[in-house]
Design a protein around this motif. Structure first.
Motif, PDB file in Angstrom:
ATOM      1  N   THR A 142     -37.225 -27.934 -13.905  1.00  0.00           N
ATOM      2  CA  THR A 142     -38.188 -29.150 -13.897  1.00  0.00           C
ATOM      3  C   THR A 142     -37.918 -30.156 -14.640  1.00  0.00           C
ATOM      4  OG1 THR A 142     -39.437 -28.149 -15.860  1.00  0.00           O
ATOM      5  CG2 THR A 142     -39.989 -27.288 -13.699  1.00  0.00           C
ATOM      6  N   ALA A 143     -38.441 -31.505 -14.702  1.00  0.00           N
ATOM      7  CA  ALA A 143     -38.022 -32.295 -15.430  1.00  0.00           C
ATOM      8  C   ALA A 143     -38.355 -32.222 -17.063  1.00  0.00           C
ATOM      9  CB  ALA A 143     -38.875 -33.568 -14.981  1.00  0.00           C
ATOM     10  N   ASP A 144     -39.489 -31.433 -17.212  1.00  0.00           N
ATOM     11  CA  ASP A 144     -39.621 -30.910 -18.629  1.00  0.00           C
ATOM     12  C   ASP A 144     -38.510 -30.182 -19.296  1.00  0.00           C
ATOM     13  OD1 ASP A 144     -41.510 -31.151 -21.156  1.00  0.00           O
ATOM     14  OD2 ASP A 144     -41.586 -29.069 -20.676  1.00  0.00           O
ATOM     15  N   GLY A 145     -38.165 -29.099 -18.258  1.00  0.00           N
ATOM     16  CA  GLY A 145     -37.083 -28.320 -18.767  1.00  0.00           C
ATOM     17  C   GLY A 145     -35.670 -28.971 -19.023  1.00  0.00           C
ATOM     18  N   MET A 146     -35.642 -30.166 -18.190  1.00  0.00           N
ATOM     19  CA  MET A 146     -34.321 -30.793 -18.497  1.00  0.00           C
ATOM     20  C   MET A 146     -34.476 -31.315 -19.907  1.00  0.00           C
ATOM     21  SD  MET A 146     -33.264 -34.242 -16.557  1.00  0.00           S
ATOM     22  CE  MET A 146     -34.199 -35.276 -17.333  1.00  0.00           C
ATOM     23  N   TYR A 147     -35.725 -32.058 -20.018  1.00  0.00           N
ATOM     24  CA  TYR A 147     -35.621 -33.043 -21.233  1.00  0.00           C
ATOM     25  C   TYR A 147     -35.815 -31.875 -22.491  1.00  0.00           C
ATOM     26  CZ  TYR A 147     -38.314 -35.910 -24.864  1.00  0.00           C
ATOM     27  OH  TYR A 147     -38.523 -36.359 -26.004  1.00  0.00           O
ATOM     28  N   LYS A 162     -37.183 -36.687 -12.947  1.00  0.00           N
ATOM     29  CA  LYS A 162     -35.867 -36.651 -14.055  1.00  0.00           C
ATOM     30  C   LYS A 162     -35.389 -37.845 -14.212  1.00  0.00           C
ATOM     31  CE  LYS A 162     -34.834 -31.799 -12.250  1.00  0.00           C
ATOM     32  NZ  LYS A 162     -34.010 -31.066 -11.567  1.00  0.00           N
ATOM     33  N   LEU A 163     -35.372 -38.625 -13.095  1.00  0.00           N
ATOM     34  CA  LEU A 163     -34.860 -40.235 -13.416  1.00  0.00           C
ATOM     35  C   LEU A 163     -35.760 -40.800 -14.456  1.00  0.00           C
ATOM     36  CD1 LEU A 163     -33.760 -41.454  -9.916  1.00  0.00           C
ATOM     37  CD2 LEU A 163     -32.290 -41.254 -11.981  1.00  0.00           C
ATOM     38  N   ALA A 164     -36.871 -40.646 -14.206  1.00  0.00           N
ATOM     39  CA  ALA A 164     -37.941 -41.305 -15.345  1.00  0.00           C
ATOM     40  C   ALA A 164     -37.454 -40.950 -16.636  1.00  0.00           C
ATOM     41  CB  ALA A 164     -39.375 -41.006 -14.734  1.00  0.00           C
ATOM     42  N   VAL A 165     -37.297 -39.512 -16.777  1.00  0.00           N
ATOM     43  CA  VAL A 165     -37.052 -39.028 -18.386  1.00  0.00           C
ATOM     44  C   VAL A 165     -35.757 -39.779 -18.751  1.00  0.00           C
ATOM     45  CG1 VAL A 165     -36.489 -37.178 -19.576  1.00  0.00           C
ATOM     46  CG2 VAL A 165     -38.291 -36.844 -17.936  1.00  0.00           C
ATOM     47  N   LEU A 166     -34.807 -39.779 -17.698  1.00  0.00           N
ATOM     48  CA  LEU A 166     -33.405 -40.646 -18.165  1.00  0.00           C
ATOM     49  C   LEU A 166     -33.528 -42.059 -18.348  1.00  0.00           C
ATOM     50  CD1 LEU A 166     -31.161 -38.129 -16.063  1.00  0.00           C
ATOM     51  CD2 LEU A 166     -31.487 -38.027 -18.490  1.00  0.00           C
TER      52      LEU A 166
END
Length: 358
Positions: A46-51, A114-118
């Motif tokens: 997930t995006a949070d998992g990546m973060y 994920k892009l938004a996080v990056l």
């Protein structure tokens, strides 16, 4: 090579982002600390998992690292073919006492989130697999100060990477373990992959951007070879899979040099997309019948693969590995970078006068 990338890591060694829990923060940190470029794999997270993994990695090293994203996949699978394959796997589900996964669990791998996080909290390097991001995405990452790489398996794909404005292309030869980074999954092209040295030469003539070579590289002498052939760095995956920092299952690590697993094949058995893995029972029995349906097949087989790993059954696991797997060394990741660097230096010294790989 563009100094924007070479300034990030002093040694021409990139640790390939291996999805599925292999490229953990500890591995990426060890490689970066040793002078290479460590990578996290955001695929299947997930995006949070990546973060959270990025935060953990930053706590382990202040040196540059990369994050890899999977491109969203077009809706091209035939539901009938997926349903038929699901029926064929019913015996596996009964054997491992688990349910099959839902094929409709999502196609975009949380790409936008994920892009938004990056973009909100930039990292030094972002790479892409399974396609080319839009120029708008590349430009936005550039504005955030992020260096961009995109995998390509043909000269035509490399040209598309250059047109999109990426900083460098990863030339992925057919020897590479795990999924081939083809931009379009065309079943008619199965078995027609290009070997790394041939691909590298073709891509070097097709584009002007720097090239990172990937596929079957396990020794410093091979790094010297691809540098001499025009690559600016080498990306290694299977070589780091056996390290203690790797998050790979112990059975997966052992299988790399186990005589029982003598060779690799490209297969759709586990995910519906061509990926190179060690030949085991599951691959032999189901590979010939697996449809071109990614990520549907990946979702369907995920519970089976988890159950096989829990049961300690390597014959039911996806044992992704490149063609050089028998050369794997159980060294700490940092020490492996040191050994590869020494081998590279020795290979360069052995070159004739004027034959510097640079």
């Amino acid at each position: 090579m563009s100094s924007a990338l070479t300034d990030l890591f002093p040694r021409p060694i990139v640790q390939a982002p291996m999805a599925g829990g292999v490229s953990v923060p500890q591995l990426a940190a060890a490689v970066s600390e040793a002078g290479g470029l460590g990578f996290l794999a955001a695929g299947y997270k997930t995006a949070d998992g990546m973060y959270q993994e990025i935060k953990q990695l930053r706590g382990l090293t202040g040196l540059p690292f990369g994050v890899n994203l999977f491109m969203p996949q077009p809706d091209c699978a035939e539901s009938g073919a997926v349903e038929l394959y699901t029926h064929q796997l019913a015996g596996e589900a009964a054997w491992y006492e688990t349910e099959l996964g839902d094929p409709d669990s999502g196609r975009d791998d949380g790409y936008d989130a994920k892009l938004a996080v990056l973009l909100d909290d930039p990292v030094p390097v972002v790479s892409f697999h399974f396609g080319v991001p839009t120029r708008e995405v590349i430009d936005s990452l550039h504005r955030a100060g992020t260096f961009t790489l995109v995998a390509a398996t043909t000269p035509e794909e490399a040209r598309a990477v250059e047109r999109a404005g990426a900083d460098a292309v990863i030339a992925q030869g057919v020897e590479a373990g795990g999924h081939q980074g083809t931009h379009r999954d065309v079943p008619e092209n199965d078995g027609s992959g290009i070997g790394l040295l041939s691909l590298l030469a073709q891509i070097r003539e097709a584009v002007r951007i720097p090239v990172v070579a990937a596929g079957g590289i396990m020794r410093g002498s091979q790094i010297a070879a691809v540098l001499a052939a025009g690559a600016s760095a080498a990306q290694l995956g299977t070589a780091f899979l056996a390290t203690p920092e790797s998050g790979a299952h112990p059975l997966h690590k052992q299988a790399l040099t186990n005589p029982l697993f003598a060779r690799t094949e490209l297969t759709r058995a586990f995910s519906g997309r061509p990926g190179r893995g060690l030949v085991n029972r599951f691959l032999r029995e189901h590979g010939p019948y697996a449809p071109a349906a990614y990520p549907e097949v990946h979702h369907v087989t995920a519970p089976l693969r988890r159950a096989a790993a829990k049961a300690g059954d390597a014959q039911g696991m996806a044992l992704w590995a490149g063609q050089g797997h028998r050369l794997a060394r159980e060294l700490p990741a940092g020490q492996l970078v040191e050994v590869l660097t020494a081998e590279l230096a020795a290979a360069r010294t052995a070159l004739p006068a004027g034959g510097d790989a640079r």
